[in-house]
Structures are given as C-alpha cells and as structure tokens.
Design a protein around this motif. Structure first.
Motif, PDB file in Angstrom:
ATOM      1  N   SER A  94      33.809  54.397  68.592  1.00 40.31           N
ATOM      2  CA  SER A  94      35.088  54.457  69.295  1.00 40.31           C
ATOM      3  C   SER A  94      35.834  53.173  68.936  1.00 40.31           C
ATOM      4  N   PRO A  95      37.102  53.063  69.274  1.00 38.90           N
ATOM      5  CA  PRO A  95      37.832  51.834  68.942  1.00 38.90           C
ATOM      6  C   PRO A  95      37.251  50.576  69.594  1.00 38.90           C
ATOM      7  N   ILE A  96      36.412  50.735  70.614  1.00 40.93           N
ATOM      8  CA  ILE A  96      35.840  49.556  71.265  1.00 40.93           C
ATOM      9  C   ILE A  96      34.327  49.431  71.084  1.00 40.93           C
ATOM     10  N   ALA A  97      33.710  50.377  70.363  1.00 39.44           N
ATOM     11  CA  ALA A  97      32.247  50.353  70.245  1.00 39.44           C
ATOM     12  C   ALA A  97      31.789  50.637  68.819  1.00 39.44           C
ATOM     13  N   PHE A  98      30.811  49.859  68.380  1.00 39.07           N
ATOM     14  CA  PHE A  98      30.202  50.012  67.062  1.00 39.07           C
ATOM     15  C   PHE A  98      28.725  50.305  67.255  1.00 39.07           C
ATOM     16  N   ASP A  99      28.189  51.218  66.466  1.00 41.19           N
ATOM     17  CA  ASP A  99      26.805  51.663  66.584  1.00 41.19           C
ATOM     18  C   ASP A  99      25.974  51.164  65.405  1.00 41.19           C
ATOM     19  N   ILE A 100      24.888  50.458  65.702  1.00 42.65           N
ATOM     20  CA  ILE A 100      23.944  50.042  64.672  1.00 42.65           C
ATOM     21  C   ILE A 100      22.986  51.206  64.453  1.00 42.65           C
ATOM     22  N   CYS A 101      23.079  51.839  63.296  1.00 34.43           N
ATOM     23  CA  CYS A 101      22.246  53.013  63.005  1.00 34.43           C
ATOM     24  C   CYS A 101      20.903  52.631  62.393  1.00 34.43           C
ATOM     25  N   PHE A 102      20.909  51.629  61.506  1.00 38.46           N
ATOM     26  CA  PHE A 102      19.693  51.220  60.803  1.00 38.46           C
ATOM     27  C   PHE A 102      19.598  49.707  60.778  1.00 38.46           C
ATOM     28  N   GLU A 103      18.386  49.206  60.911  1.00 41.96           N
ATOM     29  CA  GLU A 103      18.141  47.773  60.785  1.00 41.96           C
ATOM     30  C   GLU A 103      16.704  47.599  60.327  1.00 41.96           C
ATOM     31  N   LYS A 104      16.524  46.959  59.192  1.00 40.53           N
ATOM     32  CA  LYS A 104      15.194  46.709  58.636  1.00 40.53           C
ATOM     33  C   LYS A 104      15.144  45.258  58.176  1.00 40.53           C
ATOM     34  N   ALA A 105      13.995  44.631  58.377  1.00 43.71           N
ATOM     35  CA  ALA A 105      13.816  43.247  57.937  1.00 43.71           C
ATOM     36  C   ALA A 105      12.350  43.009  57.648  1.00 43.71           C
ATOM     37  N   LEU A 106      12.083  42.052  56.784  1.00 39.60           N
ATOM     38  CA  LEU A 106      10.717  41.739  56.395  1.00 39.60           C
ATOM     39  C   LEU A 106      10.122  40.717  57.352  1.00 39.60           C
ATOM     40  N   ARG A 107       9.023  41.087  57.978  1.00 38.18           N
ATOM     41  CA  ARG A 107       8.372  40.279  59.019  1.00 38.18           C
ATOM     42  C   ARG A 107       7.976  38.881  58.571  1.00 38.18           C
ATOM     43  N   GLU A 108       7.692  38.706  57.286  1.00 31.83           N
ATOM     44  CA  GLU A 108       7.238  37.394  56.823  1.00 31.83           C
ATOM     45  C   GLU A 108       8.300  36.307  57.018  1.00 31.83           C
ATOM     46  N   TYR A 109       9.544  36.715  57.237  1.00 35.98           N
ATOM     47  CA  TYR A 109      10.638  35.775  57.452  1.00 35.98           C
ATOM     48  C   TYR A 109      10.884  35.676  58.956  1.00 35.98           C
ATOM     49  N   ASP A 110      10.165  34.788  59.587  1.00 31.84           N
ATOM     50  CA  ASP A 110      10.211  34.645  61.042  1.00 31.84           C
ATOM     51  C   ASP A 110      11.637  34.390  61.518  1.00 31.84           C
ATOM     52  N   GLY A 111      12.080  35.194  62.470  1.00 33.30           N
ATOM     53  CA  GLY A 111      13.427  35.064  63.025  1.00 33.30           C
ATOM     54  C   GLY A 111      14.463  35.920  62.327  1.00 33.30           C
ATOM     55  N   ILE A 112      14.062  36.662  61.308  1.00 34.71           N
ATOM     56  CA  ILE A 112      15.033  37.391  60.491  1.00 34.71           C
ATOM     57  C   ILE A 112      15.785  38.469  61.273  1.00 34.71           C
ATOM     58  N   TYR A 113      15.119  39.129  62.213  1.00 34.15           N
ATOM     59  CA  TYR A 113      15.839  40.160  62.980  1.00 34.15           C
ATOM     60  C   TYR A 113      16.955  39.544  63.817  1.00 34.15           C
ATOM     61  N   ALA A 114      16.701  38.409  64.418  1.00 36.52           N
ATOM     62  CA  ALA A 114      17.746  37.736  65.193  1.00 36.52           C
ATOM     63  C   ALA A 114      18.893  37.299  64.280  1.00 36.52           C
ATOM     64  N   VAL A 115      18.552  36.866  63.067  1.00 37.16           N
ATOM     65  CA  VAL A 115      19.573  36.413  62.120  1.00 37.16           C
ATOM     66  C   VAL A 115      20.452  37.573  61.661  1.00 37.16           C
ATOM     67  N   ILE A 116      19.850  38.677  61.222  1.00 34.78           N
ATOM     68  CA  ILE A 116      20.663  39.808  60.735  1.00 34.78           C
ATOM     69  C   ILE A 116      21.531  40.356  61.862  1.00 34.78           C
ATOM     70  N   ASN A 117      20.987  40.408  63.059  1.00 28.73           N
ATOM     71  CA  ASN A 117      21.752  40.898  64.202  1.00 28.73           C
ATOM     72  C   ASN A 117      22.952  39.986  64.471  1.00 28.73           C
ATOM     73  N   ASN A 118      22.723  38.686  64.521  1.00 27.30           N
ATOM     74  CA  ASN A 118      23.785  37.728  64.819  1.00 27.30           C
ATOM     75  C   ASN A 118      24.837  37.665  63.714  1.00 27.30           C
ATOM     76  N   GLU A 119      24.399  37.614  62.474  1.00 28.11           N
ATOM     77  CA  GLU A 119      25.353  37.529  61.360  1.00 28.11           C
ATOM     78  C   GLU A 119      26.224  38.779  61.275  1.00 28.11           C
ATOM     79  N   PHE A 120      25.615  39.944  61.462  1.00 23.18           N
ATOM     80  CA  PHE A 120      26.407  41.172  61.394  1.00 23.18           C
ATOM     81  C   PHE A 120      27.331  41.289  62.603  1.00 23.18           C
ATOM     82  N   ALA A 121      26.855  40.886  63.764  1.00 20.97           N
ATOM     83  CA  ALA A 121      27.700  40.922  64.972  1.00 20.97           C
ATOM     84  C   ALA A 121      28.972  40.110  64.753  1.00 20.97           C
ATOM     85  N   LYS A 122      28.878  39.017  64.030  1.00 20.80           N
ATOM     86  CA  LYS A 122      30.057  38.190  63.754  1.00 20.80           C
ATOM     87  C   LYS A 122      31.141  38.963  63.003  1.00 20.80           C
TER      88      LYS A 122
END
Length: 172
Positions: free
Chosen positions: A100-128
């Motif tokens: 909708s004009p006020i909502a965005f849906d994250i359909c897919f998100e994948k990250a490699l576990r060996e990079y500690d903190g990567i899920y928080a990073v991809i989430n934050n960077e994309f949210a920006k």
C-alpha cells in the motif's frame, strides 16, 4: 514502524545495535547495494549459499523458484531489494514490494550465518531505503519458533492473529 527499523532507537533495540556494531567492526569493508539487473544473480547466489549452509535439498526447495521468478520479474512485480557484500562476496539479500502507499512487505530475506549480525545489518540497511513508508511488514513466522522469536525482536507494533480453517466434510 519503518522509523524504528531505520533508527533502532531506545533500549528495545539495544541488542540490534550491538549486532550491527559487531558486524561493522568485523567487516569494515562491507557495502550495501540495491538489487538491479546487474547484481540480481548475486542475490540468487546468496539464496543458494544459504541453502547449502542449512543443508537444504535445493532441488526440492520451492522458495528457490519463487525467488528466481521474483528476481527475473522485479520490474513487472514492482519489487525492490538489497544485497550486503563483504569484500566482493554477497552475504545477504532481501526482496519485497509495496502493499500500500504506506506499507512495504519483505517477501524474502536470506543471509549467511557465518557473518554474525548480518540479519540485523541487511534489515537496517534496506529499511533505510524504505523511509517513505510508515510500515514495514516482516511477514508471517509460519509457526517456526526461531523465526517467530527473531521477528518479535524487532518489536512489531501490530500482530495479526492467524487462524487455520478446515472444511468440515458432512458426507454430502
């Protein structure tokens, strides 16, 4: 709220900020790029690497086909996404679309576990990149306890109750 996922302000996001800080200290050469035709294969490669890391049989993994179709039809489906690289290796991807004009849906998100903190990073960077939206929908946890815990750690402002229904066969 997208504002929450962008700023990560307050005590409730302390752990997320720590994960991001640890990642940035370990990988100061990381970079974030929005998905384009020139790097969409890197996003697909993250999914393949994620499957290998999680010992998923890629031949029978249906989400693979959905991600492939989404990447191949990003413009037609009006999808946007991002990739995090460490040096030149793609280590996380995310992909979604406006609902909708006020909502965005994250359909897919994948990250490699060996990079500690990567899920928080991809989430934050994309949210920006989604600051024009009031809400970012992190989607369904599908009853997977670890995924539910992760999604709740982002302090959602709305949780919608989910129900399953079955058609009663009355013999007619």
């Amino acid at each position: 709220l997208s504002e929450d996922l962008i700023n990560l302000s307050g005590r409730k996001f302390h752990a997320k900020r720590n994960h991001i800080s640890k990642f940035k200290n370990c990988y100061p050469d990381y970079r974030f790029e929005e998905i384009t035709n020139s790097n969409k294969e890197d996003a697909y490669k993250v999914m393949l690497d994620w499957c290998a890391e999680n010992e998923i049989d890629i031949e029978h993994y249906e989400e693979k086909n959905a991600i492939r179709e989404a990447l191949d039809n990003m413009e037609e489906f009006k999808m946007h996404g991002g990739i995090v690289y460490v040096k030149d290796k793609a280590v996380a991807m995310t992909l979604g679309c406006e609902i909708s004009p006020i909502a965005f849906d994250i359909c897919f998100e994948k990250a490699l576990r060996e990079y500690d903190g990567i899920y928080a990073v991809i989430n934050n960077e994309f949210a920006k990149t989604l600051s024009s939206y009031k809400y970012i929908n992190r989607e369904e946890d599908m009853g997977i306890e670890g995924l539910k815990k992760s999604k709740l750690s982002y302090n959602p402002i709305i949780l919608i109750a989910r129900y399953n229904a079955t058609l009663k066969n009355d013999g007619n």
